[in-house]
Structure formats: structure tokens, C-alpha cells
Write a protein that holds these residues in place. Structure first.
Motif, PDB file in Angstrom:
ATOM      1  N   GLU A  88       0.792  -1.234   0.000  1.00  0.00           N
ATOM      2  CA  GLU A  88       0.000   0.000   0.000  1.00  0.00           C
ATOM      3  C   GLU A  88       0.824   1.285   0.000  1.00  0.00           C
ATOM      4  OE1 GLU A  88      -2.066  -3.325   1.204  1.00  0.00           O
ATOM      5  OE2 GLU A  88      -0.906  -2.302   2.763  1.00  0.00           O
ATOM      6  N   SER A  89       2.055   1.271   0.458  1.00  0.00           N
ATOM      7  CA  SER A  89       2.829   2.498   0.641  1.00  0.00           C
ATOM      8  C   SER A  89       3.738   2.766  -0.561  1.00  0.00           C
ATOM      9  CB  SER A  89       3.660   2.396   1.920  1.00  0.00           C
ATOM     10  OG  SER A  89       2.827   2.148   3.030  1.00  0.00           O
ATOM     11  N   PHE A  90       4.212   3.990  -0.649  1.00  0.00           N
ATOM     12  CA  PHE A  90       5.006   4.394  -1.808  1.00  0.00           C
ATOM     13  C   PHE A  90       6.010   5.463  -1.407  1.00  0.00           C
ATOM     14  CE2 PHE A  90       1.113   6.806  -1.543  1.00  0.00           C
ATOM     15  CZ  PHE A  90       1.529   8.126  -1.659  1.00  0.00           C
ATOM     16  N   VAL A  91       7.020   5.639  -2.289  1.00  0.00           N
ATOM     17  CA  VAL A  91       8.068   6.648  -2.104  1.00  0.00           C
ATOM     18  C   VAL A  91       8.131   7.495  -3.362  1.00  0.00           C
ATOM     19  CG1 VAL A  91      10.520   7.065  -1.671  1.00  0.00           C
ATOM     20  CG2 VAL A  91       9.380   5.101  -0.601  1.00  0.00           C
ATOM     21  N   CYS A  92       8.196   8.830  -3.182  1.00  0.00           N
ATOM     22  CA  CYS A  92       8.263   9.748  -4.314  1.00  0.00           C
ATOM     23  C   CYS A  92       9.690  10.267  -4.501  1.00  0.00           C
ATOM     24  CB  CYS A  92       7.323  10.935  -4.091  1.00  0.00           C
ATOM     25  SG  CYS A  92       5.573  10.500  -4.003  1.00  0.00           S
ATOM     26  N   PHE A  93      10.119  10.380  -5.763  1.00  0.00           N
ATOM     27  CA  PHE A  93      11.435  10.907  -6.111  1.00  0.00           C
ATOM     28  C   PHE A  93      11.268  12.123  -7.026  1.00  0.00           C
ATOM     29  CE2 PHE A  93      12.141   6.408  -5.386  1.00  0.00           C
ATOM     30  CZ  PHE A  93      13.375   6.340  -4.747  1.00  0.00           C
ATOM     31  N   ASP A  94      12.238  13.030  -6.958  1.00  0.00           N
ATOM     32  CA  ASP A  94      12.264  14.114  -7.935  1.00  0.00           C
ATOM     33  C   ASP A  94      13.124  13.710  -9.128  1.00  0.00           C
ATOM     34  OD1 ASP A  94      14.946  14.461  -7.256  1.00  0.00           O
ATOM     35  OD2 ASP A  94      14.631  16.323  -6.156  1.00  0.00           O
ATOM     36  N   GLY A  95      13.343  14.629 -10.042  1.00  0.00           N
ATOM     37  CA  GLY A  95      14.084  14.318 -11.260  1.00  0.00           C
ATOM     38  C   GLY A  95      15.544  14.013 -11.038  1.00  0.00           C
ATOM     39  N   ASN A  96      16.088  14.382  -9.871  1.00  0.00           N
ATOM     40  CA  ASN A  96      17.483  14.097  -9.548  1.00  0.00           C
ATOM     41  C   ASN A  96      17.646  12.837  -8.717  1.00  0.00           C
ATOM     42  OD1 ASN A  96      18.452  16.510 -10.816  1.00  0.00           O
ATOM     43  ND2 ASN A  96      17.775  17.674  -9.018  1.00  0.00           N
ATOM     44  N   GLY A  97      16.545  12.111  -8.534  1.00  0.00           N
ATOM     45  CA  GLY A  97      16.608  10.890  -7.746  1.00  0.00           C
ATOM     46  C   GLY A  97      16.577  11.117  -6.249  1.00  0.00           C
ATOM     47  N   GLU A  98      16.229  12.341  -5.827  1.00  0.00           N
ATOM     48  CA  GLU A  98      16.142  12.644  -4.402  1.00  0.00           C
ATOM     49  C   GLU A  98      14.763  12.249  -3.873  1.00  0.00           C
ATOM     50  OE1 GLU A  98      18.595  13.765  -2.406  1.00  0.00           O
ATOM     51  OE2 GLU A  98      19.895  13.548  -4.182  1.00  0.00           O
ATOM     52  N   ILE A  99      14.752  11.692  -2.664  1.00  0.00           N
ATOM     53  CA  ILE A  99      13.494  11.275  -2.040  1.00  0.00           C
ATOM     54  C   ILE A  99      12.734  12.499  -1.561  1.00  0.00           C
ATOM     55  CG2 ILE A  99      12.506  10.027  -0.077  1.00  0.00           C
ATOM     56  CD1 ILE A  99      14.941   8.126  -0.279  1.00  0.00           C
ATOM     57  N   LEU A 100      11.433  12.500  -1.848  1.00  0.00           N
ATOM     58  CA  LEU A 100      10.577  13.615  -1.454  1.00  0.00           C
ATOM     59  C   LEU A 100       9.627  13.171  -0.346  1.00  0.00           C
ATOM     60  CD1 LEU A 100       9.615  14.894  -5.018  1.00  0.00           C
ATOM     61  CD2 LEU A 100      11.345  15.864  -3.489  1.00  0.00           C
ATOM     62  N   GLY A 101       9.834  13.676   0.845  1.00  0.00           N
ATOM     63  CA  GLY A 101       8.875  13.453   1.918  1.00  0.00           C
ATOM     64  C   GLY A 101       8.940  12.081   2.560  1.00  0.00           C
ATOM     65  N   LYS A 102       8.065  11.894   3.536  1.00  0.00           N
ATOM     66  CA  LYS A 102       7.931  10.639   4.262  1.00  0.00           C
ATOM     67  C   LYS A 102       6.970   9.701   3.527  1.00  0.00           C
ATOM     68  CE  LYS A 102      10.245  12.101   7.987  1.00  0.00           C
ATOM     69  NZ  LYS A 102      10.469  13.518   7.661  1.00  0.00           N
ATOM     70  N   THR A 103       6.919   8.468   4.000  1.00  0.00           N
ATOM     71  CA  THR A 103       6.046   7.441   3.420  1.00  0.00           C
ATOM     72  C   THR A 103       4.863   7.201   4.347  1.00  0.00           C
ATOM     73  OG1 THR A 103       7.811   6.311   2.215  1.00  0.00           O
ATOM     74  CG2 THR A 103       5.896   4.999   2.813  1.00  0.00           C
ATOM     75  N   MET A 104       3.669   7.451   3.850  1.00  0.00           N
ATOM     76  CA  MET A 104       2.462   7.145   4.623  1.00  0.00           C
ATOM     77  C   MET A 104       2.196   5.641   4.556  1.00  0.00           C
ATOM     78  SD  MET A 104      -0.130  10.278   3.661  1.00  0.00           S
ATOM     79  CE  MET A 104       0.224  10.353   1.899  1.00  0.00           C
ATOM     80  N   ILE A 105       1.989   4.996   5.708  1.00  0.00           N
ATOM     81  CA  ILE A 105       1.710   3.571   5.690  1.00  0.00           C
ATOM     82  C   ILE A 105       0.205   3.337   5.713  1.00  0.00           C
ATOM     83  CG2 ILE A 105       3.917   3.087   6.791  1.00  0.00           C
ATOM     84  CD1 ILE A 105       2.338   2.313   9.321  1.00  0.00           C
TER      85      ILE A 105
END
Length: 505
Positions: A88-105
């Protein structure tokens, strides 16, 4: 049997990413466990109904367990790593491969209003027939829409979205690919077409180009990149293999493969994973009970999940809250098991400390305990917690039978299955034989099986299951306990209705 020579001198790794920690297990070519490591991480609760993990911490702990578990072997002979995770959970990246924000479970309530919005566009039956999921804020589709409405500046920067298993494989060097089972837990995946359902992705506010490409579980999706290989001291040709949803892997590692086989994964979430054939699925009844449809690897079969969100965390709460004097001891659960009486209690516990799961999907009704007296002992109360959780799973078994799944066998795996007392309680309340595999960590064994299949030690997953999975014990119902538990089970169902009525507003 499809084996090759030299299997004792090679190694594979099963990596299991959970909501409370990550573990790494190293196997040799004969499925012997050589090394093991585990790291916990903290759940972040920034507000009411909000539950998050920091993916940066998660991947750092992943590196730590991989490094520690592989100290026992020649790292040059590691052939493959297979990753499984919660859903159910996910991770968001920007165009430089940097992680954006926390992961909601999945326990996070954000997306509740958005879930109701989707039902104004499609009926629940239309959504279920396409995605195999009922409407619930746990799924990524509704949390993504919430983010687009409440964190638009972040979502404008998103160029890649990964689910947890493929987040780890991607960070280690794999292509942007997820398996069918985790795609199915997003609420945006057409389970028949095995592709993203465009109306759902559009509702979520994401383009399919930012989502991973779906593929069958067990697929090879790359090899270690230079950074990971250097940090871990492994060769770059180590294969990265899609595992997928931890409940799917628990089924594989328990030996469940035929319709009617049920793997009971007793972890943080208490889950019954039942194997099904598509032609026998009654989608109307499955929706009624909120039983999802999830592709089972790439073999043309499916599973459904019957689960309680609170699961094993109820006994963990008991240990940490009501048994603080022993909570820090290595054998805390063993001591509590020995305190518990050997006969059924008259206590009824509604184990909804973290909300319910199927068949009600009731996040409002709280946990409750009925029947306590001044002479109620801690041991009796502990046993009643195990009984209450088992009544909840018995309710789910009744519902599985109603949708047409004829139970052949129940195979218990996970941390809870290590308690013989709890296993006997399950056999008594289920009125079914409960099998216990030699390897209770079925998910990591399944990861090894998928690795073996891809490096050529076995010709098929089925062949590996038949060769490697053995059962060490079978718990049978004790006839003298059945009348008591039948009566208590009826009281359990009535208690739910009563507590629900009290807290409905």
C-alpha cells in the motif's frame, strides 16, 4: 531435481522490509540459514490518524542488515538478492533521484475523503471488478490524491514513484519495475490486464510514466549498481529479484500453492492468504467481505487476503504496556505463555487496537475487553488476547468459506507461530488442523526460492517448494475445548455489535 553442482559454495539473500523493521537472511544453496540481521526503525506519528516512515532511514537500515548478515559468507559468491515488503505504501522521487517526503503507511487515515470522492465517479462494484480492491483510504490512489490537494508543491516535483519492495531494489540498482502484487495494493492496477488503470491514475493525479512497470513476482530486474556494490563489498553482477508483497511471499514459503491452501502470516498484521482460481472467484461476495483479488506471481492464479490490521501488535502492546516488568527480556513472550492458563478463558477481547481489517474494515470501533474480575490474572488476560485475535480470524475463515473457498489446510508462519500455546488455541477455535513449517520465516525462505529459480538451481518455483518445505508439527483441535470456544465465539460477535453501536457516533 534441476540442481547444479557447487551449490554449497554460493549464497542468496532474502530481504524483508516491514513497517517496524527490516531483516536480511543469507542462505546457502541448500536453503540453510547462514546469517541473519535485523534493524528496527520508528513509526512517525506527526498528527491524529497520521502514521509515517522515513524512507531514508529505511534504506540506511537495509544497508546495515545486508552488511551484517553477509559477514558469515564469501561475498564474491553471493548470486542474488530478493526483496519483499509490506504493501500500500510508496516513495516519491524528484528528477534528480532525491526522495521527497515521508512514506504514509496503510494505517494512515489521510485519503479518507478522497476515497469517498472516487465513489462518485464509479460504483464500488465497478472499482472492485477492475482493481480487485474495495474503496479504502489505505490504498495509494487516495493518498496520492490527498498529496496533490495538500502538498501540490511537492507533487509538482515528482518524477518517479516506487512501492516499498521496488524502492529498495531501485536504490540497489534495479530498473523501475514493481511486481503485480504490490501494484495491486495501490488501487490503480487492473488485475486482469496486468496494467495501470488510467481512470484511477488520473484520479490520483499521476501520469503512468512516473509509476513503475509491472512485472511478475520472481522476475530479475537488474544487478547491483556500483555504489551499492562498493558499500556492501559484493560483486556488481548480483541479481536483484522482485519479491513483492510480504503476504504473497509468506504463501510461497509456507508451501501454499493449491486452491484451498491458506497461509496464516502472523506478523504485525494477522493475515490469511488463500489461493484461488479466477474461474471460481465470486467477486460480488468478495466485495461484500472486502476480500481483495491479488495476482499470485506470474502463474495465472490469484490469492485473497483476510486480515486483521491489529494482529500481532495486540500482543506486543500487551507485553509493552501490561508486562513492563519483563518486556525487555529476550524470552518475554515465553514467560507470558507460561503464565497463561492451559484451558480456555471466559474473557472476550475485541482486538482492534489499530482498527479492524476484513470483513468490516472498521476503523471507528475500538478494542474492548469483557469479563474481567478482581481475580483475573495477567496470564489469563494474555491468553484472552490470543483468543480474541483468533476469534477475529475465525470470523474471516467463515467468510472465506462463504465465498466458496474450501479449506484444505492452514499453514501458520511468522513470529506469532512460534508460540505453541497460540497454535493450539488456533486449532481449537478454527476447528481445523494447523500445520507449522520447519522454517517459520516463510517470507525469507520464499525469497531464497525465487532466487534459486532464477539462478538455475531449480527448474521451477513448485519444484523448489516440494524439495525445501517441510512441516515439523500439526496442531489438532482438542475436543474438550470446542464447546467452550463455540460459545465464546458467539459472544465475540455480539460484543463487536455492542461496541460498534456505542461508538457509532
Amino acid at each position: 531435481m534441476g540442481r547444479t553442482r557447487g551449490e554449497d559454495n554460493m549464497y542468496v539473500i532474502g530481504l524483508d522490509v516491514g513497517t517496524s523493521g527490516v531483516k536480511s537472511t543469507v542462505f546457502d544453496g541448500r536453503a540453510n540459514v547462514l546469517g541473519h540481521a535485523y534493524r528496527e526503525y520508528d513509526l512517525i506519528c506527526p498528527g491524529e490518524g497520521m502514521f509515517e516512515l522515513d524512507p531514508r532511514v529505511l534504506i540506511e537500515k537495509t544497508y546495515e542488515v545486508l552488511a551484517e548478515s553477509t559477514r558469515v559468507c564469501d561475498k564474491k559468491e553471493i548470486r542474488a538478492i530478493c526483496v519483499t515488503s509490506f504493501g500500500e505504501s510508496f516513495v516519491c522521487f524528484d528528477g534528480n533521484g532525491e526522495i521527497l517526503g515521508k512514506t504514509m503507511i496503510y494505517m494512515d487515515h489521510r485519503g479518507t475523503k478522497e476515497a469517498e470522492e472516487f465513489k462518485t465517479l464509479f460504483t464500488e462494484r465497478e472499482i472492485f471488478d477492475r482493481t480487485g480492491n474495495y474503496v479504502d483510504p489505505m490504498f495509494a490512489i487516495y493518498k496520492l490524491r490527498w498529496l496533490n490537494k495538500n502538498r501540490p508543491e511537492m507533487m509538482e516535483r515528482v518524477k518517479r514513484i516506487s512501492f516499498i519492495s521496488d524502492f529498495v531494489t531501485y536504490m540497489l540498482g534495479a530498473d523501475h519495475i514493481c511486481d503485480y502484487s504490490l501494484a495491486a495494493r495501490s488501487g490503480m492496477f487492473d488485475f486482469r490486464a496486468k496494467a495501470w488503470w488510467r481512470p484511477a491514475t488520473e484520479f490520483a493525479g499521476v501520469d503512468t510514466s512516473v509509476l513503475p512497470q509491472p512485472a511478475p513476482g520472481g522476475s530479475v530486474i537488474g544487478t547491483l549498481n556500483g555504489r551499492a556494490a562498493e558499500r556492501l563489498g559484493m560483486p556488481r553482477n548480483v541479481k536483484l529479484i522482485l519479491g513483492g508483497h510480504d503476504q504473497i511471499l509468506a504463501a510461497v514459503g509456507s508451501g501454499a500453492r493449491e486452491e484451498g491452501d491458506i497461509a496464516n502470516g502472523m506478523g504485525t498484521v494477522d493475515c490469511l492468504t488463500a489461493v484461488m482460481k479466477e474461474e471460481n472467484m465470486d467477486l460480488g461476495k468478495m466485495l461484500r467481505y472486502k476480500f481483495p483479488v491479488v495476482p499470485y506471481l506470474g502463474e495465472g492464479r490469484y490469492v485473497t487476503y483476510a486480515f486483521n490490521m491489529s494482529g500481532g501488535c495486540t500482543v506486543k502492546w500487551f507485553r509493552d504496556t501490561l508486562a513492563k516488568d519483563i518486556a525487555g527480556l529476550p524470552d518475554a513472550y515465553g514467560l507470558l505463555n507460561r503464565e497463561a492458563p492451559q484451558e480456555p478463558t471466559s474473557l472476550i477481547v475485541l482486538p482492534y487496537l489499530g482498527g479492524s481489517g476484513t470483513p468490516y474494515s472498521d476503523g471507528r470501533t475500538p478494542a474492548a475487553i469483557a469479563g474481567m474480575r478482581l481475580n483475573t490474572s495477567r496470564g489469563a488476560l494474555f491468553r484472552s488476547f490470543m483468543e480474541g485475535e483468533t476469534y477475529e480470524m475465525k470470523l474471516n475463515i467463515d467468510c472465506l468459506e462463504d465465498i466458496g473457498i474450501s479449506l484444505k489446510r492452514i499453514i501458520t508462519v511468522g513470529g506469532g507461530s512460534k508460540s505453541p500455546l497460540w497454535m493450539q488455541i488456533r486449532a481449537d477455535i478454527f476447528e481445523q488442523e494447523v500445520c507449522l513449517p520447519e522454517n517459520s520465516e516463510a517470507g525469507t525462505l520464499a525469497s531464497a526460492i525465487l532466487c534459486y529459480n532464477q539462478i538455475g538451481l531449480y527448474d521451477s518455483i513448485l519444484q523448489a517448494q516440494e524439495d525445501l518445505i517441510r512441516y515439523k508439527d500439526t496442531f489438532r483441535p482438542r475436543q474438550e475445548n470446542l464447546p467452550v470456544y463455540r460459545g465464546n465465539y458467539l459472544k465475540y460477535k455480539r460484543l463487536y455489535e455492542a461496541v460498534k453501536e456505542i461508538y457509532k457516533s
